[in-house]
Design a protein around this motif. Structure first.
Motif, PDB file in Angstrom:
ATOM      1  N   TYR A   1       0.840  -1.209   0.000  1.00 62.53           N
ATOM      2  CA  TYR A   1       0.000   0.000   0.000  1.00 62.53           C
ATOM      3  C   TYR A   1       0.871   1.253   0.000  1.00 62.53           C
ATOM      4  N   ALA A   2       1.896   1.263   0.821  1.00 64.76           N
ATOM      5  CA  ALA A   2       2.762   2.441   0.906  1.00 64.76           C
ATOM      6  C   ALA A   2       3.452   2.708  -0.427  1.00 64.76           C
ATOM      7  N   ALA A   3       3.887   1.636  -1.120  1.00 63.18           N
ATOM      8  CA  ALA A   3       4.550   1.829  -2.406  1.00 63.18           C
ATOM      9  C   ALA A   3       3.581   2.385  -3.451  1.00 63.18           C
ATOM     10  N   ALA A   4       2.335   1.865  -3.481  1.00 62.10           N
ATOM     11  CA  ALA A   4       1.352   2.365  -4.447  1.00 62.10           C
ATOM     12  C   ALA A   4       0.994   3.818  -4.164  1.00 62.10           C
ATOM     13  N   MET A   5       0.824   4.161  -2.903  1.00 65.08           N
ATOM     14  CA  MET A   5       0.493   5.541  -2.557  1.00 65.08           C
ATOM     15  C   MET A   5       1.659   6.475  -2.870  1.00 65.08           C
ATOM     16  N   ALA A   6       2.876   6.001  -2.623  1.00 66.24           N
ATOM     17  CA  ALA A   6       4.043   6.824  -2.951  1.00 66.24           C
ATOM     18  C   ALA A   6       4.129   7.060  -4.452  1.00 66.24           C
ATOM     19  N   GLU A   7       3.711   6.074  -5.234  1.00 68.89           N
ATOM     20  CA  GLU A   7       3.716   6.237  -6.684  1.00 68.89           C
ATOM     21  C   GLU A   7       2.759   7.339  -7.112  1.00 68.89           C
ATOM     22  N   ALA A   8       1.546   7.342  -6.538  1.00 70.67           N
ATOM     23  CA  ALA A   8       0.589   8.398  -6.866  1.00 70.67           C
ATOM     24  C   ALA A   8       1.067   9.758  -6.375  1.00 70.67           C
ATOM     25  N   CYS A   9       1.712   9.761  -5.212  1.00 72.34           N
ATOM     26  CA  CYS A   9       2.218  11.031  -4.674  1.00 72.34           C
ATOM     27  C   CYS A   9       3.341  11.578  -5.543  1.00 72.34           C
ATOM     28  N   ASP A  10       4.222  10.695  -6.017  1.00 71.01           N
ATOM     29  CA  ASP A  10       5.327  11.146  -6.866  1.00 71.01           C
ATOM     30  C   ASP A  10       4.816  11.651  -8.211  1.00 71.01           C
ATOM     31  N   LEU A  11       3.787  10.985  -8.757  1.00 71.88           N
ATOM     32  CA  LEU A  11       3.230  11.419 -10.037  1.00 71.88           C
ATOM     33  C   LEU A  11       2.367  12.670  -9.891  1.00 71.88           C
ATOM     34  N   ALA A  12       1.919  12.962  -8.663  1.00 69.11           N
ATOM     35  CA  ALA A  12       1.078  14.140  -8.391  1.00 69.11           C
ATOM     36  C   ALA A  12      -0.187  14.129  -9.241  1.00 69.11           C
TER      37      ALA A  12
ATOM     38  N   GLU B   1      -4.867  -1.750 -19.960  1.00 63.94           N
ATOM     39  CA  GLU B   1      -3.570  -1.796 -20.622  1.00 63.94           C
ATOM     40  C   GLU B   1      -2.520  -0.945 -19.921  1.00 63.94           C
ATOM     41  N   ASP B   2      -2.954   0.016 -19.112  1.00 68.34           N
ATOM     42  CA  ASP B   2      -1.990   0.911 -18.460  1.00 68.34           C
ATOM     43  C   ASP B   2      -1.473   0.359 -17.141  1.00 68.34           C
ATOM     44  N   ALA B   3      -1.807  -0.880 -16.806  1.00 71.09           N
ATOM     45  CA  ALA B   3      -1.337  -1.441 -15.541  1.00 71.09           C
ATOM     46  C   ALA B   3       0.182  -1.522 -15.487  1.00 71.09           C
ATOM     47  N   ALA B   4       0.799  -1.741 -16.655  1.00 73.67           N
ATOM     48  CA  ALA B   4       2.258  -1.836 -16.681  1.00 73.67           C
ATOM     49  C   ALA B   4       2.927  -0.507 -16.387  1.00 73.67           C
ATOM     50  N   HIS B   5       2.208   0.612 -16.601  1.00 73.22           N
ATOM     51  CA  HIS B   5       2.788   1.922 -16.328  1.00 73.22           C
ATOM     52  C   HIS B   5       2.810   2.246 -14.834  1.00 73.22           C
ATOM     53  N   PHE B   6       1.933   1.587 -14.106  1.00 72.48           N
ATOM     54  CA  PHE B   6       1.848   1.832 -12.660  1.00 72.48           C
ATOM     55  C   PHE B   6       2.215   0.534 -11.952  1.00 72.48           C
ATOM     56  N   ARG B   7       3.509   0.288 -11.829  1.00 73.39           N
ATOM     57  CA  ARG B   7       3.977  -0.986 -11.329  1.00 73.39           C
ATOM     58  C   ARG B   7       3.593  -1.210  -9.871  1.00 73.39           C
ATOM     59  N   ALA B   8       3.688  -0.155  -9.052  1.00 75.81           N
ATOM     60  CA  ALA B   8       3.360  -0.318  -7.633  1.00 75.81           C
ATOM     61  C   ALA B   8       1.884  -0.655  -7.452  1.00 75.81           C
ATOM     62  N   HIS B   9       1.010  -0.035  -8.244  1.00 77.19           N
ATOM     63  CA  HIS B   9      -0.414  -0.350  -8.156  1.00 77.19           C
ATOM     64  C   HIS B   9      -0.693  -1.750  -8.670  1.00 77.19           C
ATOM     65  N   ALA B  10      -0.001  -2.151  -9.759  1.00 73.84           N
ATOM     66  CA  ALA B  10      -0.175  -3.510 -10.259  1.00 73.84           C
ATOM     67  C   ALA B  10       0.275  -4.537  -9.218  1.00 73.84           C
ATOM     68  N   ALA B  11       1.376  -4.248  -8.522  1.00 75.37           N
ATOM     69  CA  ALA B  11       1.836  -5.146  -7.464  1.00 75.37           C
ATOM     70  C   ALA B  11       0.838  -5.211  -6.317  1.00 75.37           C
ATOM     71  N   LEU B  12       0.214  -4.080  -5.998  1.00 76.39           N
ATOM     72  CA  LEU B  12      -0.800  -4.071  -4.943  1.00 76.39           C
ATOM     73  C   LEU B  12      -1.996  -4.928  -5.335  1.00 76.39           C
ATOM     74  N   LEU B  13      -2.468  -4.797  -6.593  1.00 77.64           N
ATOM     75  CA  LEU B  13      -3.596  -5.617  -7.040  1.00 77.64           C
ATOM     76  C   LEU B  13      -3.242  -7.091  -7.022  1.00 77.64           C
ATOM     77  N   GLU B  14      -2.029  -7.413  -7.387  1.00 83.22           N
ATOM     78  CA  GLU B  14      -1.611  -8.812  -7.392  1.00 83.22           C
ATOM     79  C   GLU B  14      -1.573  -9.378  -5.980  1.00 83.22           C
ATOM     80  N   ARG B  15      -1.167  -8.560  -5.004  1.00 77.28           N
ATOM     81  CA  ARG B  15      -1.078  -9.053  -3.630  1.00 77.28           C
ATOM     82  C   ARG B  15      -2.449  -9.143  -2.975  1.00 77.28           C
ATOM     83  N   THR B  16      -3.312  -8.171  -3.207  1.00 81.47           N
ATOM     84  CA  THR B  16      -4.616  -8.166  -2.544  1.00 81.47           C
ATOM     85  C   THR B  16      -5.675  -8.965  -3.295  1.00 81.47           C
ATOM     86  N   GLY B  17      -5.466  -9.227  -4.586  1.00 83.66           N
ATOM     87  CA  GLY B  17      -6.463  -9.942  -5.366  1.00 83.66           C
ATOM     88  C   GLY B  17      -7.609  -9.078  -5.832  1.00 83.66           C
TER      89      GLY B  17
END
Length: 614
Positions: free
Chosen positions: A231-242, A252-268
């Motif tokens: 969660y922290a990595a995905a939120m940091a990604e959104a914060c960095d992108l502003a 198709e844009d899941a590959a552009h947001f790797r931290a969010h894709a990793a979060l979806l993979e972990r939480t299901g």
């Protein structure tokens, strides 16, 4: 404001009139309704070459086509001049085409609730066109469009009202708790239920570091767990992108947001959205909501979340600022002052800081002469006590304290009347014993000679004693000096005991200086140190002296302990008198200016802390 942007060419064909009426009656959205209305209008006036219906965009910045006839092409851009004029002048406009004077452009504004919400524009031949009939038809039939746009405004107002109530309810949830952590937890639970999500999380940004603060359905969580780290990595990604990040497992844009894709993979989860919460163009928090359904968040949902985050921003900033610890408050104030000093503007702070820095440099770097000050009293180097020589009565006192006397000068006179009477008596007895001794010697009476000889010697001894007392009846000065103490002028006739102190005499021009040094400074005193003395009565003149002896016995005075330090004047001072007071300063050596000014305070602080056991 762009009135009519260029449109791509369309290959759609007009609907038959019957189908147009059916579509007009059964239209379910504004675009279908406007297109059917426009077809009916153009079928009624065959001379119309092109037509378009424009409505105000959601952001209110321009007008966009909602229906065109017969099809959209690049030539329709020339209709923009007429539309712009009709919207500006708020009236029907009929003017020649800027590209072809044989073509007439007719534009009329569409109003709803006394506000211009759209426009209708047509192109037709300038000659032989039934302009009057067309304008009348536009006047009556545009009521359908006015009603449509009015309903659109009403629906938007209802939606905005519903959205505002929902946002205010969510904000109220975030405000109803005393502790901010509990408020964030309840807010996450409310957002999860409101958007039918599987989980909602909120992280706060502190000094560039993002920390997960609340997780729905989890009152406590382990910050080092893989889920929290995801969660922290995905939120940091959104914060960095502003920017708001929304992605899903099927996008198709899941590959552009790797931290969010990793979060979806972990939480299901199938969908996730992260929205930065900003204050003064700075990200202070990030809100993340997950869904198990793959459906994307609607535009209304996104608008709701943007509004909520906009209202949540000052709440987060205020509550985090109010719940800071004392250490954080001190650190923040220090950073604020540092920014004012080294940053732009704040000239007063910069000037004050420069002055403080200069003062500190002077205190730390500049050496000065350090001197120990002490109350000073002058005493004669030798003091002689003039006492009563024998018991008797005071006949006269000739001097008092402060008088200067010479050696052998009479200072006081004792009454010698009784002594002279006693002297006459013993003189008579001596003469009698002398006559008896002569008679005994004439009669050769050895026994009488011995007895009378002893009596004669006794009488002579008494006379010698009386002569000595009479010689000492005058109290004489032992040497040239000054009377330090003693005043008998008011005691004439009083009895005196043998050895009673009458005067104290100190020699002239031979003094020693007594310094009363505070116990806090006595450790710095050494024999042989030099100093200068200024007396109260001689403030315009300083006299050098040298420390001679340090007495190891302290005396208490005014609640403080003082040590007696003897010093000798470097040269005779004819103007000094015993008992004069002043201030003496002993030169210790070079010390830093800050130490000279503050060492007493630091010593007191150290003693106070030691007393408290720290």
């Amino acid at each position: 404001m762009s009135a009519l942007p260029s449109l791509p060419e369309s290959t759609s064909t007009p609907l038959p009139i019957a189908d147009a009426w059916t579509r007009f009656i059964t239209a379910r959205h504004a675009g279908e309704f406007s297109e059917a209305w426009l077809i009916l209008l153009c079928e009624k006036f065959p001379s119309v070459q092109q037509a378009a219906v424009l409505v105000e965009s959601n952001d209110g910045q321009n007008y966009v086509p909602i229906a065109v006839w017969p099809s959209a092409d690049a030539q329709m851009a020339s209709l923009g001049t007429a539309v712009q004029r009709a919207l500006t002048e708020r009236r029907v406009v009929a003017q020649p085409s800027p590209d072809d004077e044989e073509t007439l452009h007719v534009a009329t504004p569409i109003t709803a609730h006394d506000q211009i919400r759209g426009a209708v524009v047509l192109a037709m031949p300038a000659s032989g066109a039934p302009l009057a009939l067309l304008l009348r038809e536009l006047h009556w039939s545009s009521a359908w469009l006015s009603n449509l746009l009015g309903k659109r405004d009403h629906d938007m107002a209802v939606s905005a009202h519903r959205r505002s109530l929902g946002v205010l309810e969510a904000v109220a949830v975030a405000l109803r708790h005393e502790h901010f952590q509990q408020a964030l937890f309840d807010a996450c639970n409310d957002l999860r239920q409101r958007f039918d999500g599987s989980r909602a999380a909120l992280a706060l940004v502190d000094r560039g570091e993002l920390n997960l603060a609340a997780l729905s359905e989890a009152a406590t969580f382990e910050k080092a767990s893989p889920l929290v780290q995801a969660y922290a990595a995905a939120m940091a990604e959104a914060c960095d992108l502003a920017q708001t990040v929304e992605t899903g497992t099927d996008t198709e844009d899941a590959a552009h947001f790797r931290a969010h894709a990793a979060l979806l993979e972990r939480t299901g989860a199938a969908r996730v959205v992260s929205i930065p919460v900003t204050a003064q163009a700075r990200c202070i928090a990030v809100l993340t909501i997950e869904r198990t359904q793959p459906e994307a968040f609607t535009a209304e949902d996104r608008q709701w979340l943007d509004t909520f985050c906009g209202l949540l921003s000052p709440i987060v900033a205020q509550r985090t600022h109010a719940e800071r610890s004392s250490l954080q408050r001190f650190r923040d104030e220090g950073e604020r002052m540092l920014a004012a000093i080294v940053g732009p503007r704040h000239l007063v702070w910069k000037a004050a800081s420069a002055a403080v820095a200069l003062l500190l440099a002077l205190l730390i770097l500049v050496p000065v002469d350090y001197r120990v000050s002490a109350k000073t009293v002058t005493e004669g180097e030798i003091q002689r006590v003039v006492a009563a020589p024998y018991e008797g009565f005071l006949a006269a006192g000739y001097v008092r304290a402060g008088d200067t006397v010479s050696k052998g000068q009479t200072m006081a006179q004792l009454d010698d009347h009784d002594l002279r009477v006693e002297q006459a008596r013993w003189s008579s007895e001596r003469d009698q014993y002398d006559n008896k001794l002569r008679e005994a010697m004439a009669g050769h009476d050895l026994t009488a000679i011995q007895v009378v000889s002893a009596q004669l010697r006794e009488a002579q001894a008494q006379l010698d004693l009386l002569d000595d007392k009479l010689a000492r009846a005058k109290v004489l000065a032992p040497y040239d000096g000054v009377v330090v103490s003693g005043d008998l002028s008011q005691q004439v006739g009083t009895p005196l005991e043998a050895g009673k102190k009458l005067f104290e005499v100190a020699p002239l021009h031979s003094y020693r200086v007594i310094l009363q040094v505070d116990e806090r400074d006595i450790a710095q005193m050494e024999r042989g140190q030099h100093g200068r003395l200024v007396m109260n009565g001689l403030s315009g003149r300083s006299m050098p002296f040298t420390v001679g002896r340090i007495m190891p016995v302290a005396t208490a005075q005014d609640g403080r302990n003082f040590y007696r330090v003897e010093a000798r004047l470097a040269q005779d001072a004819n103007v000094l008198l015993p008992g004069m007071e002043g201030v003496g300063k002993v030169e210790i050596g070079k010390r830093k200016l800050g130490w000279v000014l503050l060492h007493t305070t630091f010593d007191w602080i150290r003693m106070t802390l030691w007393t408290w056991g720290l």
